[in-house]
Scaffold this motif. Structure first.
Motif, PDB file in Angstrom:
ATOM      1  N   PHE A  21      -5.723 -39.784 -25.325  1.00 32.64           N
ATOM      2  CA  PHE A  21      -6.678 -39.600 -24.232  1.00 32.64           C
ATOM      3  C   PHE A  21      -7.761 -40.674 -24.252  1.00 32.64           C
ATOM      4  N   LYS A  22      -8.101 -41.187 -25.427  1.00 32.90           N
ATOM      5  CA  LYS A  22      -9.130 -42.237 -25.523  1.00 32.90           C
ATOM      6  C   LYS A  22      -8.679 -43.486 -24.767  1.00 32.90           C
ATOM      7  N   VAL A  61      -6.903 -43.507 -22.077  1.00 32.02           N
ATOM      8  CA  VAL A  61      -7.137 -43.278 -20.650  1.00 32.02           C
ATOM      9  C   VAL A  61      -8.569 -43.633 -20.284  1.00 32.02           C
ATOM     10  N   ASN A  62      -9.536 -43.201 -21.067  1.00 30.06           N
ATOM     11  CA  ASN A  62     -10.935 -43.525 -20.793  1.00 30.06           C
ATOM     12  C   ASN A  62     -11.186 -45.018 -20.904  1.00 30.06           C
ATOM     13  N   HIS A 113     -13.918 -43.502 -17.377  1.00 27.74           N
ATOM     14  CA  HIS A 113     -14.183 -42.082 -17.622  1.00 27.74           C
ATOM     15  C   HIS A 113     -13.922 -41.238 -16.379  1.00 27.74           C
ATOM     16  N   GLY A 161     -10.493 -40.246 -16.768  1.00 31.55           N
ATOM     17  CA  GLY A 161     -10.394 -39.221 -17.808  1.00 31.55           C
ATOM     18  C   GLY A 161     -10.831 -37.857 -17.315  1.00 31.55           C
ATOM     19  N   GLU A 213     -10.870 -33.388 -25.423  1.00 29.33           N
ATOM     20  CA  GLU A 213      -9.581 -33.249 -24.779  1.00 29.33           C
ATOM     21  C   GLU A 213      -8.768 -32.110 -25.395  1.00 29.33           C
TER      22      GLU A 213
END
Length: 866
Positions: free
Chosen positions: A727-728, A730-731, A736, A739, A766
């Motif tokens: 998920f990091k 994606v940000n 963000h 995200g 997440e």
């Protein structure tokens, strides 16, 4: 003759008359008693004959039903055994409902020893004569070992009797005794009153059973019958159905019928069954009572009622039934009391006449001696100086006394020859005289108020009383006696008294109104203070509705009304509570339908505005007439919350009532605003604003409640921890905003794919946590895999494009399969989550079930990898 002598004479005359009257009454009573006895005896004989016919009808009905069981014995004696289809066809041919009304069911019981029980069950299950699948679910119940089994193998009709199939009748000690008796004697034996398994109405019934013996076996002795016993044919009855098939509506209107079971009948030395109970001391059991629509369990027996009654004995399947019949009040069996009443009345009248004649003869002499004294007393009355006495014949005055002359202002001798109209001062007095004379001529008396004309002074007001004049004990022809009393002074006193009384009454009424108003105001303030305290303590709008509904009828007696609140979309005003019966009773309406909600103040505001009617009122009552109504908006902190609607009584639409309702509306508005504020704060404290799911605090509270519920009761509780993979990235790669869009989409997917009763929350970052109550490990893994597949299929739209290929790792743990304490569920699920990450992500991993050496599972997580 002095008073003592008169009393003695009266006593003697009364004693003689009383003796004659008493003797006549004694003779009359004896004649009446004899008549009653004869009528009662005839009625009792007729009632006994009728009840004998009814008892015979009951016995005939039972004997006819017993023939069905005898035919079943013949069937088994000829063919040995039958299957389910043969039994069904046999029952269909009998046509039980039409030919033998009162049957509940017809059964066949198999007598099975423990070593043959399994073979018997297998035989029944393999019977495919009706259903090609056989009866795979057939079992013997209740479970448990017994020396012998008597199991229901067949039952017709099947519908409604499914529960009895496979029932071991011998498991009930009361029924086991009847089974043993029937098998040993070879006779048809009835059970005591029992509660039927297939009957949910609560009534009592009984069962007739006939033993079935193996074809070709000897049954001469008890030992031979026991060895040859194959089972029983049974007919099941509800007592109410059997008896009401015999007793028609007319019979039940004439008498009450009760059937009591006295136990088994005594068997004579020759083997015959007698109508004597085997145990006379045993308590009887009420089986049927025509006064009860349905009997519950066994009821103690009461005594036979006093009156026209009869009792008949009937032996049914070796059991002795007692049939009690009692005539009902108002029936044709009620003894006719006309002749005794005539005898008593005529005898009493004759006795009274004889006594009266004796008393009259004894008093006649004494009355004649009193006439002289009475004449003297009348002359003294005429010369009375206080009251005016006037004698008239029709309207013509015959004479008057001195006091009458004083009242009229004339000499007494001048009164003779005058007309009554000459004495009246006003025309209405003449009319009053005429009406009084008409009443007296009709045989009555007259009382009236007159104004007498006086030649040398104002008229005198008098009270006059007139009555016919009796001469020598006979009514005079048109002669009238008038007694007149001056009431001038009495009128003056009465006028003064009435004046004082009127003033006092007015003052008291004013004081009462003031006191009542003060008490009503105090009561209203007290009730409003109580309600205000309750409203500030309310935790929900439902509590506010209930409180207002309870107090409004007391604060506004004789009124009706309702409390409305705006829904969350503020598009509808919804009724929350009401009191009385409002004519404009609507469940909801739009805010624009009310003048008060549109203007933000009470409506109507004046007499002129009462001509305007709110749409929600006019639409509810239609042409029936618009009621007087007051609408007050509920406003707090400059925010419209709802409506307080009242329909005042005609006399209740006052300024004080409007002021009271305004104060109540303010209190309700503050309470609703406080509850709304608390709900907003609670939602902010327990909800994640991004996903709309519960936050960590919410799920920890929910987990604590679930742990408290499963501890000690053996239920399962599963936890699944869901962590988005990479998920990091994606940000970092998409921003963000992307995200946040992914987290919102994940929240929607999880909410749409969990089961009813499951709890989902954002645990942090997440990570999401899923609580699965009453879910074993296999079920929890299935739910987790379903969610994982839904996440894989996710396509997230955001301002920068579409994100695909989102995956997650899920760790699952279950109490008590994976952890011995429910408090360790999250730790165990977290460890499984880390294993899923370490094994390559995008998968579901369950917690290991094997405990470590300390008795707890290995909860050490693998190293996390983003």
């Amino acid at each position: 003759m002095g008073p003592l002598d008169r009393k003695l004479l009266n006593w003697r005359a009364g004693a003689v008359a009383a003796a004659i009257f008493a003797a006549g009454l004694a003779a009359t009573w004896a004649a009446g008693a004899l008549a009653r006895h004869i009528i009662f005896s005839n009625t009792q004989s007729r009632f006994s004959a009728d009840t004998a016919e009814m008892a015979a009808a009951v016995g005939e009905r039972v004997r006819a039903h017993a023939e069905v069981l005898v035919s079943m014995q013949g069937l088994y004696a000829s063919v040995g055994r039958i299957d389910r289809a043969q039994f069904q066809r046999y029952v269909d041919v009998l046509d039980l409902v039409r030919r033998y009304p009162g049957f509940e069911a017809l059964q066949v019981l198999r007598h099975v020893t423990p070593d043959g029980l399994d073979a018997f069950v297998a035989e029944v299950r393999a019977d495919t004569s009706v259903d090609p699948r056989g009866q795979p679910n057939f079992t013997v119940h209740p479970a448990g070992p017994r020396p012998v089994y008597n199991v229901i193998q067949f039952v017709e009709p099947m519908r409604g009797n499914e529960r009895v199939l496979g029932f071991d009748v011998g498991s009930n000690p009361a029924q086991l005794d009847s089974l043993v008796r029937g098998g040993d004697t070879g006779r048809i034996v009835a059970t005591p009153p029992v509660k039927l398994i297939q009957d949910e109405s609560g009534g009592l019934g009984f069962i007739l059973r006939a033993p079935l013996y193996k074809a070709g076996e000897l049954t001469a002795t008890v030992e031979q019958r026991r060895a040859a016993l194959l089972g029983f044919a049974a007919a099941v009855y509800r007592a109410n159905d059997l008896m009401r098939g015999v007793l028609d509506a007319r019979t039940l209107q004439q008498m009450n019928v009760r059937v009591l079971d006295r136990g088994y009948a005594r068997v004579s030395a020759e083997g015959g069954v007698t109508a004597v109970p085997a145990d006379p001391a045993a308590a009887a059991v009420l089986l049927f009572d025509s006064r009860e629509p349905n009997l519950q369990v066994v009821t103690p027996v009461a005594e036979v009622p006093i009156g026209i009654a009869a009792e008949r004995s009937l032996v049914v399947g070796d059991r002795l039934w007692l049939l009690h019949f009692a005539a009902r009040a108002g029936s044709s069996y009620e003894a006719d009391q006309t002749i005794p009443a005539v005898v008593l009345a005529s005898g009493s009248v004759i006795s009274l006449l004889l006594a009266g004649m004796a008393l009259s003869l004894m008093r006649a002499g004494r009355l004649s001696r009193s006439l002289g004294t009475l004449d003297a007393e009348q002359r003294a009355l005429v010369e009375n100086p206080l009251a005016g006495i006037l004698f008239t014949h029709g309207r013509a005055v015959l004479r008057g006394n001195h006091r009458m002359g004083e009242l009229c202002g004339r000499p007494p001798e001048a009164l003779a020859g005058l007309d009554l109209a000459d004495l009246a001062a006003r025309p209405e007095d003449v009319a009053a005289f005429e009406a009084a004379l008409a009443a007296i001529a009709a045989g009555g008396t007259a009382a009236l108020e007159l104004h007498l004309d006086c030649p040398d002074r104002p008229p005198v007001v008098v009270d006059a009383f007139g009555r016919p004049l009796f001469l020598q004990g006979r009514r005079g022809d048109g002669n009238v006696l008038w007694v007149m009393q001056d009431k001038t002074d009495a009128l003056a006193v009465e006028a003064e008294r009435r004046s004082h009384e009127r003033a006092l009454r007015e003052a008291n009424a004013d004081l009462t109104r003031l006191v009542d108003a003060a008490e009503a105001r105090t009561r209203e303030i007290t009730l409003l203070a109580e309600l205000s305290s309750l409203l500030q303590s309310c935790q929900s709008t439902d509590e506010v509705f209930a409180s207002v509904q309870a107090y409004a009828s007391r604060l506004f007696p004789g009124e009706a009304g309702a409390l409305y609140v705006l829904n969350r979309k503020r598009a509808q005003v919804v009724r929350g509570g009401r009191w009385g019966a409002p004519k404009a009773d609507v469940a909801s309406f739009t805010p624009d339908a009310c003048w008060a909600l549109r203007r933000g103040q009470a409506f109507p505001v004046s007499e002129a505005s009462r001509g305007l009617v709110c749409d929600h009122v006019a639409g509810a009552v239609g042409d029936a007439g618009v009621p007087d109504h007051v609408c007050q908006p509920l406003i707090a902190r400059n925010r419209l919350l709802g409506l307080f609607y009242r329909e005042p009584a005609a006399e209740g639409a006052s300024a004080s009532a409007l002021q009271l309702s305004t104060m109540l509306a303010e209190q309700v508005s503050l309470a609703l605003a406080n509850i709304d504020l608390r709900e907003q704060l609670r939602g902010q404290a327990l909800r994640d604003p991004l996903t709309g799911l519960g936050n960590r605090r919410f799920v920890e509270d929910a987990l604590a409640l679930q742990i408290a519920g499963v501890t000690g009761d053996g239920r399962s509780l599963s936890v699944a921890l869901i962590d988005l993979d990479h998920f990091k990235q994606v940000n970092d790669t998409h921003s963000h905003e992307a995200g946040d869009a992914v987290l919102r989409a994940i929240g929607d997917v999880l909410r749409a794919n969990i089961r009813k009763g499951d709890i989902i929350a954002r645990y942090g970052g997440e990570e999401f946590l899923l609580l699965l109550p009453n879910t074993a490990p296999d079920g929890a893994l299935a739910v987790a895999n379903h969610l994982l597949q839904a996440i894989r299929s996710l396509r997230v739209l955001w301002s920068g494009g579409v994100l695909e290929g989102i995956t997650a790792s899920i760790g699952v743990a279950t109490f008590p399969d994976h952890v011995s304490r429910p408090d360790d569920l999250i730790v165990s699920a977290d460890a499984a989550l880390y294993r899923a990450k370490a094994l390559g992500r995008d998968q579901v991993v369950g917690s290991p079930a094997a405990p470590d050496a300390a008795g707890r599972p290995d909860l050490s997580p693998l190293h996390s990898a983003e």
